[in-house]
Design an enzyme around this catalytic site. Structure first.
Site, PDB file in Angstrom:
ATOM      1  N   GLY A  10       0.839  -1.194   0.000  1.00 21.99           N
ATOM      2  CA  GLY A  10       0.000   0.000   0.000  1.00 21.99           C
ATOM      3  C   GLY A  10       0.869   1.237   0.000  1.00 21.99           C
ATOM      4  O   GLY A  10       2.091   1.154   0.184  1.00 21.99           O
ATOM      5  N   ALA A  12       1.756   5.255   1.409  1.00 20.00           N
ATOM      6  CA  ALA A  12       1.954   5.854   2.725  1.00 20.00           C
ATOM      7  C   ALA A  12       0.601   6.149   3.365  1.00 20.00           C
ATOM      8  O   ALA A  12      -0.311   6.657   2.713  1.00 20.00           O
ATOM      9  CB  ALA A  12       2.772   7.137   2.602  1.00 20.00           C
ATOM     10  N   ARG A  13       0.474   5.790   4.618  1.00 20.36           N
ATOM     11  CA  ARG A  13      -0.731   6.036   5.406  1.00 20.36           C
ATOM     12  C   ARG A  13      -1.987   5.389   4.799  1.00 20.36           C
ATOM     13  O   ARG A  13      -3.086   5.883   4.953  1.00 20.36           O
ATOM     14  CB  ARG A  13      -0.971   7.530   5.630  1.00 20.36           C
ATOM     15  CG  ARG A  13       0.153   8.241   6.331  1.00 20.36           C
ATOM     16  CD  ARG A  13       0.253   7.736   7.775  1.00 20.36           C
ATOM     17  NE  ARG A  13       1.501   8.121   8.385  1.00 20.36           N
ATOM     18  CZ  ARG A  13       2.549   7.305   8.524  1.00 20.36           C
ATOM     19  NH1 ARG A  13       2.527   6.084   8.062  1.00 20.36           N
ATOM     20  NH2 ARG A  13       3.633   7.706   9.125  1.00 20.36           N
ATOM     21  N   THR A  36      12.158  -2.668  11.229  1.00 19.49           N
ATOM     22  CA  THR A  36      13.324  -2.349  10.403  1.00 19.49           C
ATOM     23  C   THR A  36      13.664  -0.865  10.386  1.00 19.49           C
ATOM     24  O   THR A  36      14.605  -0.462   9.718  1.00 19.49           O
ATOM     25  CB  THR A  36      13.094  -2.825   8.957  1.00 19.49           C
ATOM     26  OG1 THR A  36      11.976  -2.125   8.419  1.00 19.49           O
ATOM     27  CG2 THR A  36      12.866  -4.323   8.894  1.00 19.49           C
ATOM     28  N   HIS A  53       3.591   3.298  16.363  1.00 23.04           N
ATOM     29  CA  HIS A  53       3.608   1.875  15.986  1.00 23.04           C
ATOM     30  C   HIS A  53       3.870   0.997  17.210  1.00 23.04           C
ATOM     31  O   HIS A  53       3.213  -0.037  17.391  1.00 23.04           O
ATOM     32  CB  HIS A  53       4.661   1.605  14.908  1.00 23.04           C
ATOM     33  CG  HIS A  53       4.211   1.936  13.528  1.00 23.04           C
ATOM     34  ND1 HIS A  53       3.697   0.993  12.679  1.00 23.04           N
ATOM     35  CD2 HIS A  53       4.201   3.102  12.843  1.00 23.04           C
ATOM     36  CE1 HIS A  53       3.378   1.558  11.528  1.00 23.04           C
ATOM     37  NE2 HIS A  53       3.688   2.842  11.601  1.00 23.04           N
TER      38      HIS A  53
END
Length: 176
Positions: A10, A12-13, A36, A53
């Site tokens: 997908g 960004a955002r 990562t 996150h």
């Protein structure tokens, strides 16, 4: 035993990480989360993104931070009855580029490990080829490498989803 590999793509955002988190949680399996993202000193906005996150992750998930040796960490964490969740391949690829590592070799090693690992693997990656052509050589190298990596990982994946506006579209395999 071959793993079940899911690639979530997908922009960004787009909601790709949230989709992957929901799949990991719904699996009921013990999760090893591989982050990562590089540490960037003095970038408070970057640190806020990472913290958001972190706060969404389940307390019982084991977290491993690895910027470069992703295939090794996946191989070590792989096992029947476990789930490996990688967020994200895009940052890993940029880490390889900035460390002047052999990107093609890294991608080949990743795909080899994915094709042999046991257990479940969920990988998050950005789709960057749908936007503007980058104005500089490094940006174009990155975009091209990202596209090749996504194609190679999708080829070994059992399921591939594309997320836009928080909505998953199954491109390969069965939707969940």
């Amino acid at each position: 035993m071959k793993s079940s590999v899911t690639l979530i793509l997908g922009g960004a955002r787009s909601g790709k990480s949230l989709r992957a988190e929901k799949l990991a949680e719904a699996s009921g399996l013990p999760v090893t989360f591989i982050a990562t993202a590089p540490k960037i000193e003095g970038d408070s906005e970057w640190q806020e993104r990472i913290e958001k996150h972190r706060l969404r992750r389940k307390d019982e998930w084991k977290t491993v931070e690895e910027e470069l040796d992703l295939p090794r960490v996946i191989d070590e964490a792989s096992g029947k009855g476990a789930l490996i969740f990688v967020d994200c391949l895009t940052l890993w690829l940029s880490n390889l580029l900035f460390a002047d590592r052999d990107v093609e070799q890294g991608i080949a090693e990743l795909c080899d490990v994915l094709s042999k690992s046991a257990g479940e693997v969920i990988l998050v990656s950005n789709e960057v080829g749908m936007g503007l052509v980058p104005e500089n050589e490094l940006g174009r190298r990155f975009r091209d490498a990202q596209g090749r990596m996504n194609q190679n990982v999708a080829a070994v994946a059992d399921r591939v989803e594309f997320v836009a506006a928080g909505l998953p579209l199954c491109l390969k395999g069965e939707s969940k």
